[in-house]
Design a protein around this motif. Structure first.
Motif, PDB file in Angstrom:
ATOM      1  N   THR A   2      92.330  24.490  95.955  1.00 26.73           N
ATOM      2  CA  THR A   2      91.293  24.527  95.214  1.00 26.73           C
ATOM      3  C   THR A   2      90.175  24.794  95.875  1.00 26.73           C
ATOM      4  O   THR A   2      89.927  24.373  96.913  1.00 26.73           O
ATOM      5  CB  THR A   2      90.835  22.824  93.982  1.00 26.73           C
ATOM      6  OG1 THR A   2      91.491  22.258  95.496  1.00 26.73           O
ATOM      7  CG2 THR A   2      92.333  22.408  93.242  1.00 26.73           C
ATOM      8  N   SER A   3      88.547  25.411  94.920  1.00 28.08           N
ATOM      9  CA  SER A   3      87.699  25.620  95.868  1.00 28.08           C
ATOM     10  C   SER A   3      87.164  24.330  96.322  1.00 28.08           C
ATOM     11  O   SER A   3      87.648  23.359  94.853  1.00 28.08           O
ATOM     12  CB  SER A   3      86.824  26.705  95.063  1.00 28.08           C
ATOM     13  OG  SER A   3      86.544  26.867  94.322  1.00 28.08           O
ATOM     14  N   ALA A   4      86.321  24.338  96.602  1.00 34.27           N
ATOM     15  CA  ALA A   4      85.388  23.111  97.275  1.00 34.27           C
ATOM     16  C   ALA A   4      84.114  23.056  95.985  1.00 34.27           C
ATOM     17  O   ALA A   4      83.835  24.028  95.665  1.00 34.27           O
ATOM     18  CB  ALA A   4      83.899  22.784  98.382  1.00 34.27           C
ATOM     19  N   PRO A   5      83.994  22.003  95.400  1.00 32.92           N
ATOM     20  CA  PRO A   5      82.580  21.662  94.160  1.00 32.92           C
ATOM     21  C   PRO A   5      80.961  22.638  94.961  1.00 32.92           C
ATOM     22  O   PRO A   5      80.456  22.220  95.555  1.00 32.92           O
ATOM     23  CB  PRO A   5      82.520  20.291  93.659  1.00 32.92           C
ATOM     24  CG  PRO A   5      83.095  19.640  94.986  1.00 32.92           C
ATOM     25  CD  PRO A   5      84.002  20.567  95.348  1.00 32.92           C
ATOM     26  N   THR A   6      80.947  23.301  93.812  1.00 33.18           N
ATOM     27  CA  THR A   6      79.466  23.659  94.574  1.00 33.18           C
ATOM     28  C   THR A   6      78.143  22.854  93.377  1.00 33.18           C
ATOM     29  O   THR A   6      78.810  22.988  92.446  1.00 33.18           O
ATOM     30  CB  THR A   6      79.105  25.610  94.065  1.00 33.18           C
ATOM     31  OG1 THR A   6      80.281  25.847  92.959  1.00 33.18           O
ATOM     32  CG2 THR A   6      80.769  25.812  95.503  1.00 33.18           C
ATOM     33  N   LEU A   7      76.653  24.133  93.844  1.00 35.09           N
ATOM     34  CA  LEU A   7      75.668  23.610  92.798  1.00 35.09           C
ATOM     35  C   LEU A   7      75.238  24.374  92.767  1.00 35.09           C
ATOM     36  O   LEU A   7      75.533  25.302  93.569  1.00 35.09           O
ATOM     37  CB  LEU A   7      74.815  22.428  93.551  1.00 35.09           C
ATOM     38  CG  LEU A   7      75.596  21.051  93.971  1.00 35.09           C
ATOM     39  CD1 LEU A   7      74.668  20.329  94.753  1.00 35.09           C
ATOM     40  CD2 LEU A   7      76.027  20.414  92.424  1.00 35.09           C
ATOM     41  N   VAL A   8      74.604  24.797  91.754  1.00 32.82           N
ATOM     42  CA  VAL A   8      73.376  26.078  91.527  1.00 32.82           C
ATOM     43  C   VAL A   8      72.267  25.420  91.421  1.00 32.82           C
ATOM     44  O   VAL A   8      71.934  24.206  90.608  1.00 32.82           O
ATOM     45  CB  VAL A   8      73.839  26.307  90.185  1.00 32.82           C
ATOM     46  CG1 VAL A   8      72.930  27.475  89.878  1.00 32.82           C
ATOM     47  CG2 VAL A   8      75.276  27.210  89.797  1.00 32.82           C
ATOM     48  N   VAL A   9      71.861  25.843  92.071  1.00 33.48           N
ATOM     49  CA  VAL A   9      70.043  25.693  92.617  1.00 33.48           C
ATOM     50  C   VAL A   9      68.756  26.570  92.387  1.00 33.48           C
ATOM     51  O   VAL A   9      69.008  27.819  92.454  1.00 33.48           O
ATOM     52  CB  VAL A   9      69.340  25.050  93.893  1.00 33.48           C
ATOM     53  CG1 VAL A   9      68.798  25.005  94.092  1.00 33.48           C
ATOM     54  CG2 VAL A   9      70.627  24.295  94.849  1.00 33.48           C
ATOM     55  N   GLU A  23      67.075  31.789  93.382  1.00 32.07           N
ATOM     56  CA  GLU A  23      68.986  31.071  92.544  1.00 32.07           C
ATOM     57  C   GLU A  23      69.683  31.242  93.508  1.00 32.07           C
ATOM     58  O   GLU A  23      69.552  32.140  93.735  1.00 32.07           O
ATOM     59  CB  GLU A  23      68.752  31.269  90.749  1.00 32.07           C
ATOM     60  CG  GLU A  23      70.037  30.643  90.432  1.00 32.07           C
ATOM     61  CD  GLU A  23      71.206  30.878  89.019  1.00 32.07           C
ATOM     62  OE1 GLU A  23      71.814  31.350  89.047  1.00 32.07           O
ATOM     63  OE2 GLU A  23      70.304  30.532  87.719  1.00 32.07           O
ATOM     64  N   GLU A  24      70.491  30.359  93.781  1.00 32.77           N
ATOM     65  CA  GLU A  24      71.885  30.071  94.459  1.00 32.77           C
ATOM     66  C   GLU A  24      72.582  29.169  93.810  1.00 32.77           C
ATOM     67  O   GLU A  24      72.184  27.738  93.887  1.00 32.77           O
ATOM     68  CB  GLU A  24      70.795  30.226  96.138  1.00 32.77           C
ATOM     69  CG  GLU A  24      70.501  28.886  96.996  1.00 32.77           C
ATOM     70  CD  GLU A  24      70.320  29.053  97.494  1.00 32.77           C
ATOM     71  OE1 GLU A  24      70.352  29.911  98.346  1.00 32.77           O
ATOM     72  OE2 GLU A  24      69.416  28.056  98.511  1.00 32.77           O
ATOM     73  N   THR A  25      74.233  29.325  94.080  1.00 29.61           N
ATOM     74  CA  THR A  25      75.088  28.698  94.482  1.00 29.61           C
ATOM     75  C   THR A  25      75.410  28.153  95.693  1.00 29.61           C
ATOM     76  O   THR A  25      75.122  29.092  97.436  1.00 29.61           O
ATOM     77  CB  THR A  25      76.090  28.860  94.048  1.00 29.61           C
ATOM     78  OG1 THR A  25      75.984  29.243  92.608  1.00 29.61           O
ATOM     79  CG2 THR A  25      77.519  28.099  93.998  1.00 29.61           C
ATOM     80  N   VAL A  26      74.812  26.542  95.997  1.00 29.30           N
ATOM     81  CA  VAL A  26      75.754  25.959  97.280  1.00 29.30           C
ATOM     82  C   VAL A  26      76.889  25.393  97.390  1.00 29.30           C
ATOM     83  O   VAL A  26      77.004  24.287  96.265  1.00 29.30           O
ATOM     84  CB  VAL A  26      74.538  25.529  97.947  1.00 29.30           C
ATOM     85  CG1 VAL A  26      73.195  26.242  97.889  1.00 29.30           C
ATOM     86  CG2 VAL A  26      73.646  24.248  96.609  1.00 29.30           C
ATOM     87  N   PRO A  27      77.059  24.685  98.356  1.00 33.45           N
ATOM     88  CA  PRO A  27      78.696  23.673  98.406  1.00 33.45           C
ATOM     89  C   PRO A  27      78.337  22.266  98.164  1.00 33.45           C
ATOM     90  O   PRO A  27      76.519  21.929  97.978  1.00 33.45           O
ATOM     91  CB  PRO A  27      78.944  23.331  99.941  1.00 33.45           C
ATOM     92  CG  PRO A  27      78.067  24.649 100.794  1.00 33.45           C
ATOM     93  CD  PRO A  27      77.230  25.412  99.723  1.00 33.45           C
ATOM     94  N   GLY A  28      78.597  21.540  97.250  1.00 32.77           N
ATOM     95  CA  GLY A  28      78.337  20.414  96.538  1.00 32.77           C
ATOM     96  C   GLY A  28      77.348  19.356  97.521  1.00 32.77           C
ATOM     97  O   GLY A  28      78.298  19.579  99.028  1.00 32.77           O
ATOM     98  N   ALA A  29      76.779  18.566  97.613  1.00 34.39           N
ATOM     99  CA  ALA A  29      76.308  17.830  98.696  1.00 34.39           C
ATOM    100  C   ALA A  29      76.613  16.550  98.024  1.00 34.39           C
ATOM    101  O   ALA A  29      75.907  16.311  96.570  1.00 34.39           O
ATOM    102  CB  ALA A  29      74.525  18.073  99.306  1.00 34.39           C
ATOM    103  N   GLY A  30      76.403  16.046  97.803  1.00 39.61           N
ATOM    104  CA  GLY A  30      76.371  14.085  97.824  1.00 39.61           C
ATOM    105  C   GLY A  30      75.662  13.529  97.407  1.00 39.61           C
ATOM    106  O   GLY A  30      75.901  12.776  96.567  1.00 39.61           O
ATOM    107  N   ALA A  74      76.961  20.519  88.222  1.00 38.57           N
ATOM    108  CA  ALA A  74      76.208  20.464  88.482  1.00 38.57           C
ATOM    109  C   ALA A  74      74.295  21.619  88.176  1.00 38.57           C
ATOM    110  O   ALA A  74      74.844  22.006  89.144  1.00 38.57           O
ATOM    111  CB  ALA A  74      74.834  19.667  88.844  1.00 38.57           C
ATOM    112  N   THR A  75      73.964  21.734  87.747  1.00 39.45           N
ATOM    113  CA  THR A  75      72.370  22.925  88.099  1.00 39.45           C
ATOM    114  C   THR A  75      71.445  21.876  88.378  1.00 39.45           C
ATOM    115  O   THR A  75      70.951  21.056  88.318  1.00 39.45           O
ATOM    116  CB  THR A  75      72.226  23.594  86.693  1.00 39.45           C
ATOM    117  OG1 THR A  75      73.544  23.926  86.153  1.00 39.45           O
ATOM    118  CG2 THR A  75      71.084  24.352  86.818  1.00 39.45           C
TER     119      THR A  75
END
Length: 85
Positions: A2-9, A23-30, A74-75
């Motif tokens: 499985t891939s690490a969760p990401t966020l769309v910013v 816009e960019e996709t980044v690794p999930g942050a806490g 999340a976005t």
């Protein structure tokens, strides 16, 4: 695997100009604080300044607690203060 969760910013107005991308996709942050730190590291002091004044929407909902966990996938919309006439 499985891939690490990401966020769309998504960046708007001055945040877009400071980040240099809409816009960019980044690794999930806490949390929003952690995300803001990672984004400032990635894009520099100009964006860091904008992020201190910005409001944030997470999946379309105003997000006020900068230490609350962000949902995976999340976005996040970065909304700097807007001026109008």
């Amino acid at each position: 695997m499985t891939s690490a969760p990401t966020l769309v910013v998504r960046y708007f107005a001055a945040a877009r100009a400071a980040a240099g991308v809409p816009e960019e996709t980044v690794p999930g942050a806490g949390s929003l604080d952690a995300l803001a730190g990672a984004l400032a590291d990635r894009h520099g002091a100009r964006l860091a300044t904008v992020l201190t004044m910005a409001s944030f929407l997470v999946d379309g909902v105003a997000w006020h607690d900068r230490r609350a966990p962000l949902p995976a996938g999340a976005t996040v919309d970065v909304l700097p203060p807007f001026a109008g006439g």
